[in-house]
Design a protein around this motif. Structure first.
Motif, PDB file in Angstrom:
ATOM      1  N   ASP A  43      26.625  67.898  22.375  1.00 21.63           N
ATOM      2  CA  ASP A  43      27.765  67.126  22.861  1.00 21.63           C
ATOM      3  C   ASP A  43      28.954  67.395  21.955  1.00 21.63           C
ATOM      4  OD1 ASP A  43      29.172  65.437  24.484  1.00 21.63           O
ATOM      5  OD2 ASP A  43      28.373  63.585  23.645  1.00 21.63           O
ATOM      6  N   VAL A  44      30.150  67.281  22.520  1.00 25.56           N
ATOM      7  CA  VAL A  44      31.386  67.465  21.776  1.00 25.56           C
ATOM      8  C   VAL A  44      32.130  66.132  21.777  1.00 25.56           C
ATOM      9  CG1 VAL A  44      33.554  68.741  21.623  1.00 25.56           C
ATOM     10  CG2 VAL A  44      31.506  69.886  22.473  1.00 25.56           C
ATOM     11  N   LEU A  45      32.380  65.600  20.594  1.00 22.16           N
ATOM     12  CA  LEU A  45      33.009  64.284  20.480  1.00 22.16           C
ATOM     13  C   LEU A  45      34.499  64.355  20.783  1.00 22.16           C
ATOM     14  CD1 LEU A  45      31.227  63.009  17.237  1.00 22.16           C
ATOM     15  CD2 LEU A  45      30.473  62.884  19.621  1.00 22.16           C
ATOM     16  N   LYS A  46      34.961  63.369  21.533  1.00 27.39           N
ATOM     17  CA  LYS A  46      36.350  63.334  21.971  1.00 27.39           C
ATOM     18  C   LYS A  46      37.306  63.247  20.780  1.00 27.39           C
ATOM     19  CE  LYS A  46      37.947  59.559  23.832  1.00 27.39           C
ATOM     20  NZ  LYS A  46      38.190  58.427  24.759  1.00 27.39           N
ATOM     21  N   ASP A  47      38.410  63.995  20.869  1.00 26.58           N
ATOM     22  CA  ASP A  47      39.506  63.982  19.884  1.00 26.58           C
ATOM     23  C   ASP A  47      39.094  64.513  18.512  1.00 26.58           C
ATOM     24  OD1 ASP A  47      41.222  62.837  21.795  1.00 26.58           O
ATOM     25  OD2 ASP A  47      40.609  60.805  21.251  1.00 26.58           O
ATOM     26  N   GLN A  48      37.943  65.199  18.441  1.00 30.22           N
ATOM     27  CA  GLN A  48      37.509  65.816  17.192  1.00 30.22           C
ATOM     28  C   GLN A  48      37.869  67.308  17.206  1.00 30.22           C
ATOM     29  OE1 GLN A  48      36.067  64.113  14.458  1.00 30.22           O
ATOM     30  NE2 GLN A  48      36.872  62.427  15.693  1.00 30.22           N
ATOM     31  N   PRO A  49      37.816  67.993  16.029  1.00 30.47           N
ATOM     32  CA  PRO A  49      38.264  69.393  15.952  1.00 30.47           C
ATOM     33  C   PRO A  49      37.639  70.328  16.985  1.00 30.47           C
ATOM     34  CG  PRO A  49      37.911  68.525  13.762  1.00 30.47           C
ATOM     35  CD  PRO A  49      37.443  67.456  14.704  1.00 30.47           C
ATOM     36  N   ALA A  50      36.333  70.206  17.241  1.00 25.73           N
ATOM     37  CA  ALA A  50      35.678  71.097  18.202  1.00 25.73           C
ATOM     38  C   ALA A  50      36.244  70.905  19.606  1.00 25.73           C
ATOM     39  CB  ALA A  50      34.169  70.856  18.201  1.00 25.73           C
ATOM     40  N   ALA A  51      36.454  69.647  19.995  1.00 26.69           N
ATOM     41  CA  ALA A  51      37.013  69.358  21.319  1.00 26.69           C
ATOM     42  C   ALA A  51      38.432  69.894  21.423  1.00 26.69           C
ATOM     43  CB  ALA A  51      36.993  67.855  21.583  1.00 26.69           C
ATOM     44  N   GLN A  52      39.219  69.740  20.370  1.00 24.80           N
ATOM     45  CA  GLN A  52      40.601  70.227  20.369  1.00 24.80           C
ATOM     46  C   GLN A  52      40.667  71.752  20.430  1.00 24.80           C
ATOM     47  OE1 GLN A  52      41.924  68.327  16.783  1.00 24.80           O
ATOM     48  NE2 GLN A  52      42.255  66.337  17.760  1.00 24.80           N
ATOM     49  N   ALA A  53      39.598  72.409  19.932  1.00 26.14           N
ATOM     50  CA  ALA A  53      39.544  73.879  19.971  1.00 26.14           C
ATOM     51  C   ALA A  53      38.990  74.404  21.294  1.00 26.14           C
ATOM     52  CB  ALA A  53      38.698  74.394  18.816  1.00 26.14           C
ATOM     53  N   GLY A  54      38.530  73.491  22.184  1.00 26.60           N
ATOM     54  CA  GLY A  54      38.048  73.908  23.500  1.00 26.60           C
ATOM     55  C   GLY A  54      36.557  74.125  23.604  1.00 26.60           C
ATOM     56  N   LEU A  55      35.782  73.782  22.556  1.00 25.88           N
ATOM     57  CA  LEU A  55      34.328  73.921  22.639  1.00 25.88           C
ATOM     58  C   LEU A  55      33.766  72.871  23.598  1.00 25.88           C
ATOM     59  CD1 LEU A  55      34.857  75.737  20.197  1.00 25.88           C
ATOM     60  CD2 LEU A  55      32.823  74.777  19.113  1.00 25.88           C
ATOM     61  N   VAL A  56      32.670  73.212  24.289  1.00 25.14           N
ATOM     62  CA  VAL A  56      32.053  72.300  25.253  1.00 25.14           C
ATOM     63  C   VAL A  56      30.547  72.252  25.017  1.00 25.14           C
ATOM     64  CG1 VAL A  56      33.826  72.711  27.011  1.00 25.14           C
ATOM     65  CG2 VAL A  56      31.744  74.107  26.996  1.00 25.14           C
TER      66      VAL A  56
ATOM     67  N   GLY B  67      32.782  67.611  14.729  1.00 30.47           N
ATOM     68  CA  GLY B  67      32.643  66.700  15.866  1.00 30.47           C
ATOM     69  C   GLY B  67      31.729  67.188  16.963  1.00 30.47           C
ATOM     70  N   ILE B  68      30.557  67.686  16.589  1.00 30.48           N
ATOM     71  CA  ILE B  68      29.565  68.125  17.573  1.00 30.48           C
ATOM     72  C   ILE B  68      28.212  67.511  17.221  1.00 30.48           C
ATOM     73  CG2 ILE B  68      30.729  70.292  18.153  1.00 30.48           C
ATOM     74  CD1 ILE B  68      28.813  71.737  16.265  1.00 30.48           C
ATOM     75  N   THR B  69      27.325  67.437  18.210  1.00 30.52           N
ATOM     76  CA  THR B  69      25.973  66.928  17.983  1.00 30.52           C
ATOM     77  C   THR B  69      24.961  67.994  18.397  1.00 30.52           C
ATOM     78  OG1 THR B  69      25.809  65.948  20.199  1.00 30.52           O
ATOM     79  CG2 THR B  69      26.742  64.576  18.440  1.00 30.52           C
ATOM     80  N   PRO B  70      23.727  67.932  17.866  1.00 29.45           N
ATOM     81  CA  PRO B  70      22.710  68.930  18.226  1.00 29.45           C
ATOM     82  C   PRO B  70      22.315  68.823  19.696  1.00 29.45           C
ATOM     83  CG  PRO B  70      22.075  67.692  16.263  1.00 29.45           C
ATOM     84  CD  PRO B  70      23.232  66.979  16.853  1.00 29.45           C
ATOM     85  N   TYR B  71      21.806  69.904  20.222  1.00 26.15           N
ATOM     86  CA  TYR B  71      21.302  69.925  21.590  1.00 26.15           C
ATOM     87  C   TYR B  71      19.990  69.136  21.637  1.00 26.15           C
ATOM     88  CZ  TYR B  71      19.959  71.721  26.164  1.00 26.15           C
ATOM     89  OH  TYR B  71      19.611  71.833  27.489  1.00 26.15           O
ATOM     90  N   ILE B  72      19.833  68.357  22.689  1.00 22.10           N
ATOM     91  CA  ILE B  72      18.668  67.468  22.798  1.00 22.10           C
ATOM     92  C   ILE B  72      17.890  67.745  24.078  1.00 22.10           C
ATOM     93  CG2 ILE B  72      17.929  65.059  23.016  1.00 22.10           C
ATOM     94  CD1 ILE B  72      20.349  64.248  21.384  1.00 22.10           C
ATOM     95  N   THR B  73      16.579  67.847  23.950  1.00 23.10           N
ATOM     96  CA  THR B  73      15.701  67.882  25.123  1.00 23.10           C
ATOM     97  C   THR B  73      14.900  66.574  25.134  1.00 23.10           C
ATOM     98  OG1 THR B  73      13.961  69.003  23.847  1.00 23.10           O
ATOM     99  CG2 THR B  73      15.513  70.395  25.071  1.00 23.10           C
ATOM    100  N   HIS B  74      14.197  66.318  26.220  1.00 23.97           N
ATOM    101  CA  HIS B  74      13.450  65.064  26.339  1.00 23.97           C
ATOM    102  C   HIS B  74      11.992  65.318  26.715  1.00 23.97           C
ATOM    103  CE1 HIS B  74      17.592  63.602  26.623  1.00 23.97           C
ATOM    104  NE2 HIS B  74      17.125  62.450  26.192  1.00 23.97           N
TER     105      HIS B  74
END
Length: 350
Positions: A131-144, A204-211
């Motif tokens: 996940d990419v957190l809103k208004d954090q550097p990764a989101a501002q750089a266009g990462l998804v 401002g990113i989180t690890p990928y999660i499976t369930h």
């Protein structure tokens, strides 16, 4: 969508507070206290019913609620049967404790339900973004979400540990990232920010999660564990901040409502998860030994049990006045922090 967000806030807050006050109400009834009113919300009544001496009401402003007991105000205590403050000390502790306890029970139920329906989360150690957190550097750089970070400043990255290690010492540094999206790759420059808790560099990113599926017993265990972990982390964080004389990051009603509004857009599981987290926070805060909240009253009544006599009305009034001042200070500080996070600080040159 705005209507859905408003409903999400109202229903969420109303439900959490209702459960809390229901705990006090049930405990009061068990201890034969005369309950004068049990209300959801504040302000004028929308609906009210009088039953066996108790007024049950739903009020205009739904963000709150209360249980009004006979003998709750120190100035009005007469020593009569059915008065809250005239009870034995351990019964008063029971009534004060059951409110926050019910918030903990609710949190365990919500987390258990989430694990049982949506499965248990398993963190991937890959460098893929969950996940990419809103208004954090990764989101501002266009990462998804779903992007995979391949390298940081020319150094290859394969795991989440690699990614964290490469970022932790890059606070406030412009950093070159190579990112993979599908079958394509591209590069971006990102100014690394600082984690306010650990001091490490983050974007401002989180690890990928499976369930993975979980049966009801596994879900109950994991739900209970989640509540304990949440409580311990909060206490540890506050303790570390206080002992190091640092300002803790707190959220007030505005910040909580903002997060809750966002959660309504992220799916029912995220919304229920947030309710569970807030329920833990509400229960924990009310157990802190702060005068006027449940934990502070528990301390007061415990002292009564030690000295084997009721504390004077004057002492209780002073105690509650100190508590009110402390709570108001926390409320003002948390609300100010919320406004700064929402950008109001720009108006004052912050």
């Amino acid at each position: 969508m705005i209507i859905l967000q408003i409903l999400g806030i109202i229903i969420g807050f109303g439900f959490l507070i209702f459960i809390h006050e229901l705990g006090h109400f049930v405990a009061a009834k068990m201890c034969k206290v005369r309950v004068l009113a049990f209300a959801l919300g504040f302000g004028p009544d929308i609906v009210k019913v009088n039953y066996k001496g108790t007024k049950y009401a739903i009020k205009v402003f739904p963000l709150g609620g209360f249980v009004l007991m006979a003998g709750e105000n120190p100035k009005e205590v007469k020593g009569e049967v059915g008065e809250y403050l005239s009870l034995e000390w351990y019964k008063k502790i029971f009534i004060a404790f059951l409110g926050p306890f019910c918030n903990y029970v609710l949190a365990v139920f919500l987390f258990t339900f989430i694990f049982n329906i949506w499965g248990t989360p398993i963190l991937s150690n890959s460098s893929r973004i969950g996940d990419v957190l809103k208004d954090q550097p990764a989101a501002q750089a266009g990462l998804v979400a779903g992007d995979r970070i391949i390298s940081i400043d020319g150094k290859g990255v394969k795991t989440w540990n690699d990614l964290s290690e490469n970022l932790k010492d890059r606070v406030d540094k412009e950093t070159y990232f190579v990112v993979e999206r599908g079958s394509n790759s591209f590069y971006v420059n990102i100014l690394v920010s600082k984690n306010p808790v650990t001091g490490a560099g983050v974007i401002g990113i989180t690890p990928y999660i499976t369930h993975a599926d979980a049966n009801i017993f596994e879900s109950m265990y994991l739900g209970s564990k989640a509540v304990i972990v949440q409580s311990v982390r909060t206490i540890t964080y506050l303790f570390n901040k206080i002992t190091s004389f640092e300002k803790p990051e707190l959220s007030g009603p505005i910040g909580i409502m903002n997060v809750m509004a966002d959660a309504t857009k992220s799916g029912i599981d995220e919304y229920l998860k947030l309710l569970g987290i807030i329920s833990v926070a509400l229960g924990l805060f009310n157990l802190f030994p702060i005068p006027m909240v449940d934990g502070g009253m528990i301390v007061l009544f415990f002292v009564e049990g030690i000295i084997k006599k009721q504390i004077s009305t004057k002492v209780v009034q002073i105690y509650n006045t100190i508590g009110l001042a402390f709570i108001l200070a926390i409320f003002i500080f948390a609300t100010y922090s919320d406004l700064l996070r929402l950008g109001i600080g720009k108006l004052f040159g912050k």
